[in-house]
Design a protein around this motif. Structure first.
Motif, short mmCIF file in Angstrom:
data_model
loop_
_atom_site.label_atom_id
_atom_site.label_comp_id
_atom_site.label_asym_id
_atom_site.label_seq_id
_atom_site.Cartn_x
_atom_site.Cartn_y
_atom_site.Cartn_z
N GLN A 1 19.38 24.21 -7.71
CA GLN A 1 19.77 24.65 -6.28
C GLN A 1 20.38 26.00 -6.43
O GLN A 1 20.23 26.88 -7.50
CB GLN A 1 21.14 23.73 -6.21
N ARG B 1 21.06 26.48 -0.43
CA ARG B 1 22.38 26.15 0.04
C ARG B 1 22.86 27.70 0.72
O ARG B 1 22.36 28.46 0.41
CB ARG B 1 23.36 25.82 -1.06
N GLU C 1 26.73 25.66 5.69
CA GLU C 1 27.48 25.59 4.50
C GLU C 1 28.88 25.56 4.41
O GLU C 1 29.46 25.88 5.50
CB GLU C 1 26.90 26.67 3.57
N GLN D 1 28.93 28.83 -2.53
CA GLN D 1 27.69 28.71 -2.31
C GLN D 1 27.20 30.00 -1.35
O GLN D 1 25.89 30.21 -1.60
CB GLN D 1 27.19 27.43 -1.93
N LYS E 1 22.34 20.00 3.16
CA LYS E 1 23.72 19.14 2.91
C LYS E 1 24.63 19.33 3.99
O LYS E 1 24.87 20.21 4.05
CB LYS E 1 24.04 19.61 1.49
#
Lengths: 171, 195
Positions: A70, A99, A104, A109, A166
Motif C-alpha cells: 500500500q 491511499r 482518505e 496516508q 478504502k
C-alpha cells in the motif's frame, strides 16, 4: 471479469510468478487470487524493502516477480530502489494500492501519498496510474514487457477509480 | 576470536557445486571478494540489511542450487523480520552466515546491540529458525559447513569475529556485478557478446 482477475491474468501472461507482498485491504482480491492459484509463488514479507530484495534475487535467479504494497509501504522503499534496483538494473515490478486520495480518512496516508510520485520521478522509475479497467490490461502488459526489455523497474499505482479504494463513514 | 576474512576463505573452500553467495554491504562483501572472485558471487553496494532477502529470492528461483547469505550483525539487526519470513518458507537450499563483531565497523566502530545484549542465534531461533548455531571456533565453523548446501536448510551459523578490517575492496560497478552474477547462475545475456 473483475479488475483483479484481469490484473492477475496479465501477470501470468508475462511469466510473473513470485508475488511478494505486505498486505493491504484494497489488495485483498489480488492477494486472495495469488494464494488460490498454484501458478503463483506468494510470499508474505515483513517489510516492503525485504519484498523488493527478494524480487531482485529471484530476477537474477531467473524468476520474474512483483511486490504488492500500500501507499505507506512505498515510503520504506527509496533506499532499496536507489541503491539496489536502479543501479543494478533490475526490472522489479511494484504494485502500489493508492491511499491518501479520493476520500482518505487518515492524514498520515494522505501525506505519504504525496511523496510517492515525486520519489519515483526523482529516482527515474517509470510509473503508471491504473484508473480504468478497460485500459489497465494493455498498460500493465506493455509496461511489464518494456521493464524486462529495458532492464528497468516499473511501478503501477492502483487508483481508487479502479479498485474502489478504502471507504469510511464520515462521522 | 575468529576473523571474517579467514572464515570467508574457509567458507569459499567448502563450495563445490557453484553455490550462490550474496555478500552483504561493507566489509562482509569486501572479504568475500578478497577470498577470490567466483562467478556465483553477488556483492551489495547499498541496501543495507537485504543480503538475506536477496539470497531468499535466488533460493526460491533456483531450488536446486545452494544459496548462502553472508551478513554482518549491524545489517541483520536492521532487518530481523526476514528471519521470520525465511522460517515460514523453509527453503531447504538456504544458509545464512552472520559475522558478528558487535560493531558498525565501517562507520567507525560504534557498538551494535549484539555487543553486550542481543544474541543473534537466540533471535533466529525465536523467529523459527531452529537450526541456528554459534560457531565456537574455526574448526567448529568448518564442521558446521561440512554439509551439502542444496538441502537440509534453512540453516543459520553465527560467529563472533574480531575487529580487523576487510582485506580487499570490491569493484564498485553494480551493472557489471549483476551481469556477471547472472552469467554465473546461468540466467544472463552476457554470452551473446562473448567472443
Amino acid at each position: 471479469m473483475s479488475w483483479s482477475d484481469a490484473f492477475l491474468g496479465t501477470l501470468k501472461e508475462n511469466d510473473v510468478r513470485l508475488v511478494s507482498y505486505v498486505p493491504d485491504n484494497v489488495l485483498k482480491p489480488l492477494l486472495a487470487g495469488v494464494n488460490a492459484d498454484n501458478y503463483f509463488m506468494p510470499v508474505s514479507a515483513t517489510r516492503e524493502d525485504e519484498a523488493v530484495g527478494m524480487v531482485a534475487g529471484a530476477w537474477m535467479g531467473g524468476m520474474r516477480g512483483c511486490v504488492m504494497m500500500q501507499t505507506s509501504g512505498f515510503g520504506t522503499l527509496p533506499n532499496v530502489l536507489a541503491s539496489l534496483v536502479v543501479p543494478y538494473q533490475i526490472p522489479a515490478i511494484l504494485v502500489i494500492s493508492e491511499r491518501g486520495t479520493m476520500g482518505e480518512f487518515n492524514v498520515g496516508q494522505a501525506l505519504v501519498a504525496r511523496t510517492m510520485r515525486p520519489a519515483l520521478d526523482s529516482i527515474g522509475i517509470a510509473h503508471h496510474t491504473l484508473d480504468d479497467d478497460k485500459t489497465m490490461p494493455f498498460v500493465l502488459d506493455r509496461s511489464i514487457k518494456q521493464a524486462v526489455a529495458t532492464q528497468s523497474p516499473v511501478a503501477f499505482i492502483l487508483s481508487p477509480l479502479l479498485t474502489g479504494g478504502k471507504t469510511f463513514k464520515p462521522s | 576470536m575468529m576473523n571474517r576474512g579467514d572464515l570467508t576463505k574457509r567458507l569459499v573452500a567448502k563450495l563445490k557445486k557453484d553455490e550462490a553467495v550474496i555478500g552483504g554491504i561493507g566489509n562482509t562483501n569486501f572479504d568475500l571478494y578478497a577470498a577470490g572472485h567466483r562467478p556465483q558471487n553477488f556483492y551489495m553496494l547499498g541496501s543495507m540489511g537485504l543480503a538475506c532477502p536477496i539470497a531468499l529470492g535466488v533460493a526460491l528461483a533456483q531450488p536446486e542450487r545452494g544459496v548462502i547469505a553472508l551478513e554482518g550483525d549491524g545489517s541483520i539487526l536492521m532487518n530481523l523480520g526476514v528471519l521470520a519470513t525465511i522460517a515460514q518458507l523453509k527453503p531447504r537450499n538456504l544458509t545464512i552466515i552472520i559475522m558478528d563483531n558487535g560493531t558498525y565497523q565501517i562507520t567507525g566502530n560504534q557498538p551494535t546491540a549484539t555487543k553486550d545484549t542481543a544474541d543473534i542465534v537466540a533471535i533466529a531461533k525465536g523467529a523459527g529458525l531452529s537450526n541456528s548455531t554459534w560457531a565456537r571456533d574455526e574448526k567448529h565453523f568448518e564442521e558446521l559447513l561440512s554439509r551439502r548446501f542444496d538441502d537440509g536448510g534453512p540453516v543459520l551459523i553465527a560467529a563472533k569475529i574480531d575487529d580487523k578490517p576487510a582485506t580487499g575492496q570490491t569493484v564498485r560497478d553494480p551493472s557489471l556485478i549483476r551481469s556477471r552474477f547472472m552469467q554465473g547462475l546461468g540466467t544472463g545475456r552476457g554470452g551473446a557478446l562473448d567472443a
